[in-house]
Design a protein around this motif. Sequence first.
Motif, short mmCIF file in Angstrom:
data_model
loop_
_atom_site.label_atom_id
_atom_site.label_comp_id
_atom_site.label_asym_id
_atom_site.label_seq_id
_atom_site.Cartn_x
_atom_site.Cartn_y
_atom_site.Cartn_z
N ASP A 156 0.83 -1.21 0.00
CA ASP A 156 0.00 0.00 0.00
C ASP A 156 0.86 1.25 0.00
OD1 ASP A 156 -2.27 -1.57 0.02
OD2 ASP A 156 -2.77 -1.17 2.14
N GLN A 157 1.92 1.25 0.79
CA GLN A 157 2.82 2.40 0.86
C GLN A 157 3.46 2.63 -0.52
OE1 GLN A 157 6.10 1.87 3.62
NE2 GLN A 157 6.17 4.06 4.04
N ARG A 158 3.90 1.57 -1.14
CA ARG A 158 4.51 1.66 -2.47
C ARG A 158 3.53 2.25 -3.48
NH1 ARG A 158 7.13 -3.48 -5.74
NH2 ARG A 158 8.01 -2.25 -7.47
N GLU A 159 2.29 1.80 -3.45
CA GLU A 159 1.28 2.32 -4.37
C GLU A 159 1.02 3.80 -4.15
OE1 GLU A 159 -2.17 -0.22 -4.06
OE2 GLU A 159 -1.04 -1.97 -4.74
N ARG A 160 0.94 4.22 -2.89
CA ARG A 160 0.72 5.65 -2.60
C ARG A 160 1.86 6.50 -3.13
NH1 ARG A 160 -0.52 3.69 2.35
NH2 ARG A 160 1.40 4.48 3.26
N TYR A 161 3.07 6.00 -3.03
CA TYR A 161 4.24 6.78 -3.45
C TYR A 161 4.33 6.94 -4.96
CZ TYR A 161 6.14 6.62 1.32
OH TYR A 161 6.36 6.77 2.66
N THR A 162 3.68 6.08 -5.74
CA THR A 162 3.80 6.18 -7.19
C THR A 162 3.22 7.48 -7.74
OG1 THR A 162 1.74 4.99 -7.59
CG2 THR A 162 3.77 3.67 -7.53
N THR A 163 2.30 8.08 -7.00
CA THR A 163 1.67 9.33 -7.47
C THR A 163 2.28 10.57 -6.85
OG1 THR A 163 -0.02 9.24 -5.75
CG2 THR A 163 -0.52 8.13 -7.84
N GLN A 164 3.33 10.40 -6.04
CA GLN A 164 3.93 11.53 -5.34
C GLN A 164 5.34 11.80 -5.83
OE1 GLN A 164 3.76 10.27 -1.23
NE2 GLN A 164 1.66 10.94 -0.99
N SER A 165 5.71 13.07 -5.80
CA SER A 165 7.10 13.43 -6.10
C SER A 165 7.97 13.02 -4.90
CB SER A 165 7.23 14.94 -6.33
OG SER A 165 7.04 15.64 -5.10
N LEU A 166 9.28 12.99 -5.11
CA LEU A 166 10.18 12.65 -4.00
C LEU A 166 10.02 13.65 -2.85
CD1 LEU A 166 13.43 11.61 -5.90
CD2 LEU A 166 11.70 10.14 -4.85
N GLU A 167 9.87 14.92 -3.18
CA GLU A 167 9.68 15.92 -2.12
C GLU A 167 8.37 15.68 -1.37
OE1 GLU A 167 9.66 20.72 -1.22
OE2 GLU A 167 10.35 20.01 -3.18
N GLU A 168 7.32 15.32 -2.08
CA GLU A 168 6.04 15.02 -1.42
C GLU A 168 6.15 13.81 -0.50
OE1 GLU A 168 2.68 16.59 -4.60
OE2 GLU A 168 3.69 14.67 -5.00
N ILE A 169 6.90 12.81 -0.95
CA ILE A 169 7.10 11.62 -0.12
C ILE A 169 7.81 12.02 1.17
CG2 ILE A 169 8.37 9.44 0.07
CD1 ILE A 169 7.86 9.09 -2.99
N VAL A 170 8.90 12.75 1.05
CA VAL A 170 9.69 13.14 2.23
C VAL A 170 8.85 14.02 3.16
CG1 VAL A 170 11.68 14.50 3.03
CG2 VAL A 170 11.93 12.91 1.09
N ARG A 171 8.22 15.04 2.61
CA ARG A 171 7.42 15.95 3.45
C ARG A 171 6.22 15.25 4.10
NH1 ARG A 171 9.09 20.99 3.53
NH2 ARG A 171 10.47 21.72 1.89
#
Length: 190
Positions: free
Chosen positions: A69-84
Motif C-alpha cells: 500500500d505504501q509503495r502504491e501511494r508513493y507512485t503518485t507523489q514526487s520525491l519531495e512530497e514523499i519526504v514531506r
Amino acid sequence: MARYGKEHKRATRRRIIEAAGRRLKRDGIDSSGVTTLMGDAGLTNGAFYAHFDSKEDLVASAVADQLRDQRERYTTQSLEEIVRGYLSPQHRDDTEGGCPSAALLDEIGRSTDATKRAYTDGLLGVIDDIAERLAPDVPRSARVKTLSVFALMVGTLEVSRALADRQLANEVLEQGIQTALALLGSGIQG
C-alpha cells in the motif's frame, strides 16, 4: 451447513490482513494476540486457521500488505512530497495509519525469517521505485543511498514520536525533511 465460496474467503482474508495491519502498527506485534486481531476484523479466533497457518503467517502477510500500500501511494507523489508527507506531524501522530517501518521495525528485527523476508521484499519494492526516479539509467546504484535516506527518515519519525516536547519534536521533523531532501538532491555520486 453452507460453505463459503473462494471469493468470500479471499475477501475475509483481506479484511483480516487490513485490520491486523492497523492493530499491529498501533499496539505492536507482541501485544496483539490472535483473538484481538480477529476481533478487529469482526471474526472469532476460531476462523483464524482457515486463513493463516500461524500468527507469524498473518504478521508477514500484514507487513507485506502495508508495504505494498505504501509503495502504491508513493507512485503518485514526487520525491519531495514523499519526504514531506513521511516527516509530517500528521504522519507522526497517526501510528495506526502510518508506515509499518516506523511502527514495527524493532519487532520485525526479532521476528521469524518469513516476516523478515516479507519486510525485506516489500521495503525493497518501495526503495527500488524511488531509486528508479533518482537514477533512471542505473537504479541499482541508487538503491543503498535511497535505503539509507529512508532509514534516516524512519529514525527521525521515531525520535519525533518519542519526544514529550512537541515543539522540539516538530523541529526534528523539519530538520529531517531538510536533511533527506539535501541527500536526495545531491544525486547518487559520492
